[in-house]
Every structure is written in structure tokens, then in C-alpha cells.
Scaffold this active site. Structure first.
Site, PDB file in Angstrom:
ATOM      1  N   TYR A 229       0.827  -1.210   0.000  1.00 38.67           N
ATOM      2  CA  TYR A 229       0.000   0.000   0.000  1.00 38.67           C
ATOM      3  C   TYR A 229       0.861   1.259   0.000  1.00 38.67           C
ATOM      4  CZ  TYR A 229      -2.665   3.594   2.666  1.00 38.67           C
ATOM      5  OH  TYR A 229      -3.234   4.748   3.127  1.00 38.67           O
TER       6      TYR A 229
ATOM      7  N   HIS B 126       2.462   1.769  -3.357  1.00 36.31           N
ATOM      8  CA  HIS B 126       1.566   1.802  -4.522  1.00 36.31           C
ATOM      9  C   HIS B 126       1.472   3.227  -5.086  1.00 36.31           C
ATOM     10  CE1 HIS B 126      -2.044   1.381  -6.945  1.00 36.31           C
ATOM     11  NE2 HIS B 126      -1.920   0.065  -6.819  1.00 36.31           N
TER      12      HIS B 126
END
Length: 109
Positions: A77, A80
Site C-alpha cells: 500500500y 503503490h
């Protein structure tokens, strides 16, 4: 006590800059929520505003909680591109913030 299998919570406490308008705040919160559909390991998102009567918030007014499938999912995450782009806009609106990641632990009576 039993640690939840795999599940990890990512909690961000935020103090927004005084010049952040309600419209800008709404846009940022919607952008944060949209990350759930863009980043596979991010399984859920919740947020709220301080309602405590204890006045112990130290200026932090909002809490953002995301749920991930693993610690590795949080690493995915963070790296990303959708998160990086959003974080640049979000963090620019903050005066101060704290992030804590933890694995929930169930306490059986």
C-alpha cells in the site's frame, strides 16, 4: 490473549491546517476512501472526528483507520503509485499526524 491472524490495522491521527476548507476536507476523505478500490491489500477504510469530552486529543481532530490482510500488504500500500500520489496531497493539508500499525489482539475473559 490471541493475536488476530494476519489482519493489520493502519491508524492515522490527523490535525489539519487551519486553512483547509470543509470542501477540501471532504475531497481528501473521499480520496482516502477510494484507495480501497485501487489497492488490493487494503480491505476496509473508516474515519471519524473527535467527539471526546476528555479534551485529551492534543489538537488531533480526525482518525483514519484502514484494514490490511498483512504487514506485507501495508508495505505494498505504502509503495503503490495511487497511495503515493494521494499521500502527497493529503499530507500537504496536515499540520501534524501520527501513524500506528498494529495487529488486533482479542482478549478472552
Amino acid at each position: 490473549m490471541e493475536e488476530a491472524k494476519g489482519l493489520v490495522k493502519h491508524v492515522l491521527l490527523a490535525r489539519f491546517k487551519e486553512d483547509v476548507t470543509p470542501e477540501k476536507l471532504e475531497e481528501l476523505i473521499q480520496g482516502y476512501a477510494n484507495l480501497v478500490s485501487l489497492i488490493e491489500p487494503m480491505k476496509a477504510f473508516h474515519w471519524g472526528q473527535d467527539v471526546s469530552i476528555e479534551n485529551a486529543h492534543q489538537g488531533f481532530t480526525h482518525v483514519f483507520e484502514s484494514t490490511f490482510e498483512s504487514v506485507e500488504g501495508i508495505a505494498e500500500y505504502v509503495a503503490h503509485p495511487a497511495h503515493v500520489e494521494f499521500a502527497n496531497r493529503f499530507l500537504a493539508a496536515l499540520e501534524k499526524f501520527i501513524v500506528i500499525d498494529y495487529k488486533p489482539t482479542v482478549v478472552n475473559p
